[in-house]
Design a protein around this motif. Sequence first.
Motif, PDB file in Angstrom:
ATOM      1  N   SER A 202       0.800  -1.196  -0.080  1.00 17.11           N
ATOM      2  CA  SER A 202      -0.068  -0.068  -0.020  1.00 17.11           C
ATOM      3  C   SER A 202       0.830   1.503   0.085  1.00 17.11           C
ATOM      4  CB  SER A 202      -1.000   0.065   1.241  1.00 17.11           C
ATOM      5  OG  SER A 202      -0.251   0.354   2.313  1.00 17.11           O
ATOM      6  N   HIS A 309      -5.781   7.125   0.615  1.00 18.72           N
ATOM      7  CA  HIS A 309      -6.313   7.386   1.964  1.00 18.72           C
ATOM      8  C   HIS A 309      -5.744   6.450   3.175  1.00 18.72           C
ATOM      9  CE1 HIS A 309     -10.783   7.531   4.058  1.00 18.72           C
ATOM     10  NE2 HIS A 309      -9.706   7.948   4.756  1.00 18.72           N
ATOM     11  N   ASP A 311      -5.549   5.731   7.106  1.00 20.10           N
ATOM     12  CA  ASP A 311      -6.476   5.595   8.153  1.00 20.10           C
ATOM     13  C   ASP A 311      -6.160   4.316   9.049  1.00 20.10           C
ATOM     14  OD1 ASP A 311      -9.329   7.479   8.987  1.00 20.10           O
ATOM     15  OD2 ASP A 311      -9.039   5.583  10.003  1.00 20.10           O
ATOM     16  N   ALA A 314      -9.922   0.700   9.398  1.00 20.23           N
ATOM     17  CA  ALA A 314     -10.157   0.099   7.740  1.00 20.23           C
ATOM     18  C   ALA A 314     -11.648   0.427   7.623  1.00 20.23           C
ATOM     19  CB  ALA A 314      -9.992  -1.453   7.811  1.00 20.23           C
ATOM     20  N   ILE A 317     -11.931   3.399   5.068  1.00 12.27           N
ATOM     21  CA  ILE A 317     -11.338   3.756   3.847  1.00 12.27           C
ATOM     22  C   ILE A 317     -12.116   2.781   2.891  1.00 12.27           C
ATOM     23  CG2 ILE A 317      -9.263   3.033   2.309  1.00 12.27           C
ATOM     24  CD1 ILE A 317      -7.692   2.764   4.740  1.00 12.27           C
ATOM     25  N   GLY A 318     -12.363   3.805   1.877  1.00 12.83           N
ATOM     26  CA  GLY A 318     -13.318   3.382   0.715  1.00 12.83           C
ATOM     27  C   GLY A 318     -15.075   3.520   1.155  1.00 12.83           C
ATOM     28  N   HIS A 322     -13.855   5.795  -3.191  1.00  7.02           N
ATOM     29  CA  HIS A 322     -12.888   4.940  -3.533  1.00  7.02           C
ATOM     30  C   HIS A 322     -11.447   5.287  -3.353  1.00  7.02           C
ATOM     31  CE1 HIS A 322     -10.854   2.089  -5.835  1.00  7.02           C
ATOM     32  NE2 HIS A 322     -10.430   2.744  -6.563  1.00  7.02           N
ATOM     33  N   ALA A 323     -10.661   4.467  -2.796  1.00  9.64           N
ATOM     34  CA  ALA A 323      -9.133   4.813  -2.574  1.00  9.64           C
ATOM     35  C   ALA A 323      -8.413   3.953  -3.560  1.00  9.64           C
ATOM     36  CB  ALA A 323      -8.971   4.389  -1.160  1.00  9.64           C
ATOM     37  N   ALA A 326      -5.006   2.466  -0.624  1.00  8.65           N
ATOM     38  CA  ALA A 326      -5.734   2.327   0.907  1.00  8.65           C
ATOM     39  C   ALA A 326      -4.786   1.727   1.561  1.00  8.65           C
ATOM     40  CB  ALA A 326      -6.509   1.197   0.667  1.00  8.65           C
ATOM     41  N   ASN A 328      -3.990   1.432   5.241  1.00  2.00           N
ATOM     42  CA  ASN A 328      -4.589   1.110   6.448  1.00  2.00           C
ATOM     43  C   ASN A 328      -3.669   0.947   7.383  1.00  2.00           C
ATOM     44  OD1 ASN A 328      -6.424  -1.691   7.774  1.00  2.00           O
ATOM     45  ND2 ASN A 328      -6.485   0.358   8.442  1.00  2.00           N
TER      46      ASN A 328
END
Length: 611
Positions: A202, A309, A311, A314, A317-318, A322-323, A326, A328
């Motif tokens: 990611s 995104h 964060d 979880a 996210i989305g 939409h990321a 992502a 996480n």
Amino acid sequence: MSTQPASTAPQAAAPSNGAAWLAQALIAEGVDTLFGYPGGAIMPFYDALHGSDLKHVLVRHEQGAAFAANGYARASGRVGVCVATSGPGASNLVTGIADAMLDSVPMVVITGQVATPLMGTDAFQELDVFGMTMPIVKHSFLVRRVEELPRVVAEAFRLARSGRPGPVLIDFPKDVQVGDACALPAHVPLDIDDVPRATDASLHEALALVSQAQRPVVYGGGGVALGHAVEVFRDFVNATRIPTVLTLKGLGALPPDNPLNLGMLGMHGTRAANLAVQECDLLIVVGARFDDRATGKLAEFAPHARVIHMDPDACEIGKLRHADAAVNGDIAAALKALTLPCAAHVHGRHAVARRQWLETCFQRARDHAARYDAPGDGVYAPALLRRLSQIAPGAVVSCDVGQHQMWVAQHWRFEHPRQHLTSGALGAMGFGLPAAIGAQLAMRAQTSHDPQQADPCVICVSGDGSFLMNVQELATVARYRLPLKIVLLDNQALGMVRQWQELFFERRYSEIDLSDNPDFAALAAAFGIPATRIERAEDVEGALQALIAAPGAALLHVAIDQKANVWPLVPPNHNNAQMLDGDPAEVPAGESETASASSPTLENPDHALSA
């Protein structure tokens, strides 16, 4: 793994009952202050508090207890604790619990309950607070036996602190409080699991997107502070030279004098921030959740941007957008890992385009900077608040909800997110005064080791509508001799509702008149708190200096123009580039909203709205 340190207080005598055991367990969890109001079903616990090392703060309404614990937690980062009896005591806590849940505030809420044999019989002051609060807590516990206490208390504090923080409820029946606890072990706090780190994959995806971007923007939210990532967030922004916008709860994550800080985005955000987001080709979202007040019309929010995104939750996210990458996990670790690689792209193949983008953002910030030279003799609230932020730069500010809340967000210069206490997602009027009490006691606890150090400055900024919702907590301010400074902006109306009725309901002013307000200065004086009233701009400087210099609590009652509005404003169902900014009297009446309060529209936005 991280462990919460236990108290270093001398070992107390073995507790005789469940209530006494809980009091000792709170000390072991590092609790020094709790906020509450006694009653029948919680009386054994209050008996255990007698002679305890815990400082109990007696508020004058249970909602005040929940908001005070909430403010304590927001200002300190520690778990706030509040206590109430069963029935109406517990139900009065609900708004403060919901606020903590929606704004991710760590709290443990202790409620008395009727004895277990009486549960389900409609006994006096019996209420299913367990069921009532289930949607607004991270977890609820109903303790049915004394032997459950060690597990329940340890889990409650672990859950409140861990991951995305939030409130946890312990419902404590009266027979369990008086039950024999001699055999219970001394309380030991549980370890808190470290937040997992984002995957390498990611991070590589995020880096690839940064390397391709010509017009990137960082979008920082409340998760920056919750993730203990303020310093690394600042390092990332400064190293990458990416223009940055902040949410209401993200204010302070970047210093206000940093040129990369374009200010707050969203419904009452700055023009520079909103236009940057609408035109960017990459949005780096750090600890934010695409709240509707930040995004405006979501389908048209940042329409040209791909999204990174970051964060720890979880689920965020989305959820709404939409990321493309992502990320996480631990925000601080992710930002630290990305800072140097992303900074290397400042001088990469898109260096010229990025410099042009940066200058465009800087120019907009200069062109649309707030002005404070309002005409007329009356007090201009934004100018007053900006000046107060200069006089008291390190102050913790607790706001109520309404126009004054937005003026604080727009014009106060916050140096850290924990300086800004505001009811963000719930928007609860009545929050400001009790939350300020909690913050003042949190700050006092942090400096109690140094008797020469004065109490840190805590300022409550309220409106006449919000202030009366928990005005009884002036008694708490007076009783505990809290040097709280209160700025009361009084327009004799429910200002934000009035503004919307003016703009979108053809000036049909319905139930917003507060012209029968009491004499607030006299009201404060009745509680032993000195107060001053001003209504002219020429009196602002002296009044602010006197307020901050006051040795104890003080209230400044400020009369302002009822017609003053918060600008800019993005109307509902419009994107953030469509900002209404100016005198609403200049907007033709035919363009005001008449169709629906839930989805207002303007018939000719090009005429009424500036892009």
